[in-house]
Design a protein around this motif. Structure first.
Motif, PDB file in Angstrom:
ATOM      1  N   LEU A 681      44.749  53.986   0.525  1.00 16.69           N
ATOM      2  CA  LEU A 681      45.509  53.606   1.717  1.00 16.69           C
ATOM      3  C   LEU A 681      46.456  54.744   2.043  1.00 16.69           C
ATOM      4  CD1 LEU A 681      46.788  49.910   1.533  1.00 16.69           C
ATOM      5  CD2 LEU A 681      45.054  50.866   3.059  1.00 16.69           C
ATOM      6  N   LEU A 698      48.663  51.673   8.859  1.00 13.55           N
ATOM      7  CA  LEU A 698      47.981  51.799   7.577  1.00 13.55           C
ATOM      8  C   LEU A 698      46.502  52.053   7.826  1.00 13.55           C
ATOM      9  CD1 LEU A 698      49.236  48.974   5.166  1.00 13.55           C
ATOM     10  CD2 LEU A 698      49.705  51.420   5.046  1.00 13.55           C
ATOM     11  N   LYS A 700      42.675  53.196   5.807  1.00 12.79           N
ATOM     12  CA  LYS A 700      41.942  53.347   4.549  1.00 12.79           C
ATOM     13  C   LYS A 700      41.001  54.533   4.676  1.00 12.79           C
ATOM     14  CE  LYS A 700      38.976  50.145   3.151  1.00 12.79           C
ATOM     15  NZ  LYS A 700      38.449  48.893   2.535  1.00 12.79           N
TER      16      LYS A 700
END
Length: 772
Positions: A681, A698, A700
């Motif tokens: 992350l 955020l 990934k």
């Protein structure tokens, strides 16, 4: 309290439903529970100009008052020469109510019946002083009368009886004349307005203050702030004279004239350092209180906020009897509380510390409280004064920068605080802060420190990187370069607020870091020698072997120690930003002792700009570090991959989102944390706050199988803006810490910059299990 999104949303929805209207029975039920204040809204004064504050105009709230029905706020805006109105019929959803030009600088406001009475400074200069009391019809927002006062008004107060208005005519000194020393003329005084049924019949009396017994400058009293009790007695602070006067408004007689006295302070931080260092080990002797704000506690006691001005400022507040006798003083309490909650303004340590500016009294749920506004710490300290000679600290409340005036609306369980600092360039905006008292738990602070071995709180602030431990409830964080002798913090999140239980100094006890920079070694590497030509080793390693680096990222090492990513200082090729340090990864043991230092390849160091390492993570025998922004000749920021066995570097590129803020700025990376199996992350953010904030996200990424200098792909996991709006303040700029616990809970934290051009607010937020 550490909120997850569900609890935050519930708290806000509860507040909105309660504030929108509740029955008397509902209030009785709420009153039977333990009561706390929580911020439910912030109205930014720039909203009067632009609904999304897309303006660089300076606009503030300095002093604030409420209409008699509690539905309208009136605040002073001195840069705009206006007063502003805010509709708070739904307190959690304040709406702009417009502004009114005052024909001069408004300095104070109070409410009498249907009128706002505003002190307005119309002085031509520091010698030719003039000012008015401007009477404004609140409903129509029109001026109904101007009453000449003959001097520069500072504070305005209305008597509870409604018979009198008192105005402190300060005729403030010119701080550039003779180094601001007193006396300076003309002298100040107190104006008393006798209130009649019709505004046109109000009349003015003058109370001279020169020659009072005990004044340090008898010819220049410098009255600052005034408050009135229900016996129609005014208490008046004469700040630069360190003096207090009590005046009977019925006849203008001075009942009492006393010194505010001095305080011996111990266990405080009294020296400003660069880089900062908070050490509650210093003392100051015989510091004059020099009070600013003052408030009555009923009729028998009054309290002063001891801001200081000329030579004083005792960093606290005091309570006096109506006879002018000191009955209680806070001593070092406010300083130590600010340290405990991460709000200590170290840059002001050598001056007046937290600088209590104003003080307000109110009775809520049959309990009397004092609210002390600390201008430099950007906190409101709340005390239960059921026993005025033994106040009890209850809670702190966060505020936008520069909390000045405040008012209470007990019938609606509301506290309102005006903040006077506005500078869009550094992400600060003038504001009206609104707090509501009910049975919900306190949402702030989110972190507080425990005591160290000496009985004082562990100091902390400027929290940057974040990492989870192998235990569900323990997180690790670090402080950045604002402070010397950088430390690793241990946070226990099993409590609310989280407890900062330890601060472990990073140390070069074995000379590993020093060895990396030995002059002989530097000379063998021409490129490296030029990189370090202005390096000051003593500035990086202290005599006690602690280090002054710039920790921005932290990760728990597989062996139980820590990896710390330190951002470099300087930009290649910029004379005004010379390279003073490289971007480095430090390996420490569990006690913070440096065991290894990892450098970048020289070809990469040759590209360095000042936006370097931000986050670090370990996964499957490799280290991963994110660069905040693209370096020289790069289109995107790098993610560095270091093989711990082979001791080799590989780099990939991360494609940032386009700038989306109405204020432009830049976008960069802030932190990353390992999820396992090569997945991570990362935080991507812009450098804007409040309405200007657009990107706090955020993502990934998967680095399990990448080729050198590949541009990697990313998947959006969560837009953080909604989470960051829930605490009802300004969306913070620097979301710099990210951690995922063993159970999958995601935590983020912002960097408060050591309260330097920052409100000081630290929000440690538990987002829950956002990864499904």
């Amino acid at each position: 309290m550490i909120f997850n999104k569900t609890s935050l949303a519930l708290a806000v929805s509860l507040s909105i439903s309660v504030l929108s209207g509740c029955s008397d029975d509902d209030k009785k039920v709420a009153a039977s529970e333990p009561m706390q204040f929580n911020r439910v809204a912030t109205f930014f004064t720039c909203e009067q100009i632009s609904p999304v504050c897309n303006t660089d105009e300076t606009t503030v709230a300095e002093i604030v008052a409420a209409s008699k029905d509690g539905n309208t706020l009136i605040y002073t805006d001195s840069p705009q020469n206006k007063i502003g109105f805010v509709d708070i019929r739904v307190a959690s959803q304040p709406k702009k109510g417009g502004t009114l030009v005052m024909g001069g600088e408004p300095t104070s406001v109070a409410v009498l019946g249907n009128y706002a009475v505003v002190g307005v400074n119309t002085s031509a200069d520091y010698v030719n002083r003039s000012g008015d009391l401007v009477v404004v019809d609140i409903a129509t927002k029109t001026i109904v009368r101007r009453i000449a006062l003959g001097g520069q008004p500072d504070s305005v107060a209305v008597s509870p009886s409604g018979k009198y208005i008192a105005v402190a005519i300060e005729n403030e000194r010119d701080e550039d004349l003779n180094d601001g020393l007193l006396p300076q003329f003309p002298a100040g005084y107190l104006s008393i307005i006798d209130v009649a049924e019709k505004v046109e019949n109000w009349s003015v009396r003058k109370v001279e203050l020169t020659g009072l017994d005990g004044l340090q400058y008898a010819s220049d009293p410098e009255p600052e702030y005034v408050a009135i009790n229900s016996d129609d007695v005014a208490v008046l602070t004469l700040q630069e004279n360190n003096h207090i006067a009590l005046i009977n408004l019925k006849n203008g007689a001075i009942q009492k004239s006393v010194s505010a006295g001095a305080v011996d302070l111990v266990a405080i931080n009294a020296t400003t350092n660069k880089p900062g260092k908070i050490a509650l080990t210093e003392s100051l002797d015989a510091i004059p209180r020099e009070p600013d704000g003052v408030a009555w506690l009923g009729n028998d006691y009054f309290a002063t906020a001891n801001e200081g001005d000329l030579v004083g400022g005792s960093r606290g507040f005091s309570i006096f009897s109506k006879a002018g006798e000191l009955v209680w003083d806070s001593g070092n309490l406010l300083e130590q509380l600010a340290v405990r909650f991460g709000h200590y303004p170290e840059k002001r340590a050598g001056k007046k510390g937290v600088e209590p500016e104003n003080i307000t009294y109110g009775i809520f749920n049959n309990t009397p409280y004092l609210f002390v506004n600390a201008e430099r710490a950007n906190l409101i300290f709340m005390f239960d004064v059921s026993n005025p000679v033994q106040p009890k600290f209850k809670q702190i409340l966060p505020a936008s920068a520069g909390p000045e005036g405040s008012t209470v609306i007990p019938d609606r369980n509301l506290l309102v605080v005006a903040s006077e600092v506005d500078d869009r360039e550094v992400n600060l905006r003038g504001a009206v802060n609104i707090y509501y008292m009910d049975e919900n738990s306190a949402a702030y602070p989110t972190i507080e420190s425990v005591d160290n071995g000496d009985g004082a709180p562990i100091s902390w602030s400027a929290m940057s990187g974040l990492s989870a431990s192998k235990s569900e409830n323990i997180l690790y964080a670090i402080e950045d370069s604002f402070y010397a002798s950088n430390r690793i913090f241990t946070l226990d999140t099993s409590t609310a607020p989280a407890k900062l239980t330890a601060a472990t100094a990073i140390k070069d006890s074995n000379g590993v870091f020093a060895g990396l920079m030995l002059p002989d070694l530097v000379k063998t590497d021409n490129l490296r020698a030029s990189t370090f030509d202005k390096l000051d080793l003593a500035a990086l390693i202290n005599s006690d072997k602690t280090v002054n680096i710039d920790p921005e990222g932290i990760a728990l090492a597989s062996d139980g120690g820590f990896w710390v990513a330190s951002e470099g200082n300087g930009t290649q090729g910029e004379a005004d930003r010379p390279i003073l340090s490289e971007n480095l990864i430090f390996k420490t043991n569990a006690d913070g002792v440096i065991e290894q230092v990892i450098r970048l390849p020289e070809a990469i160091n040759a590209k360095q700009i000042r936006f370097g390492f931000e986050g670090v993570a370990e996964d499957a025998g490799k280290l991963y570090v994110v660069f905040q922004r693209a370096w020289i000749d790069d289109k995107n920021p790098r993610v560095g991959i270091y093989d711990l066995t082979e001791k080799t570097w590989q780099f990939v590129f991360y494609s940032l989102d386009a700038v989306a803020s109405q204020a432009k700025g830049w976008v960069g990376l802030s932190d990353l944390t390992a999820l396992g199996n090569g997945e991570f992350l990362v935080i991507e953010r812009d450098n804007k706050a409040g309405f200007d904030a657009a990107i706090k996200r955020l993502y990934k990424i998967n680095l399990a199988s990448v080729t050198n200098e590949q541009v990697i792909t990313k998947t959006l996991v969560r837009d953080l803006l909604d989470d960051l709006k829930l605490p009802a303040g300004m969306v913070p700029e620097k979301i710099e810490g990210l951690a995922v616990t063993p159970s999958g809970k995601v935590f983020i934290v912002n960097d408060n910059d050591g309260i330097d051009d920052n409100s000081g607010e630290t929000q440690l937020l538990n987002l829950g299990k956002v990864l499904n």
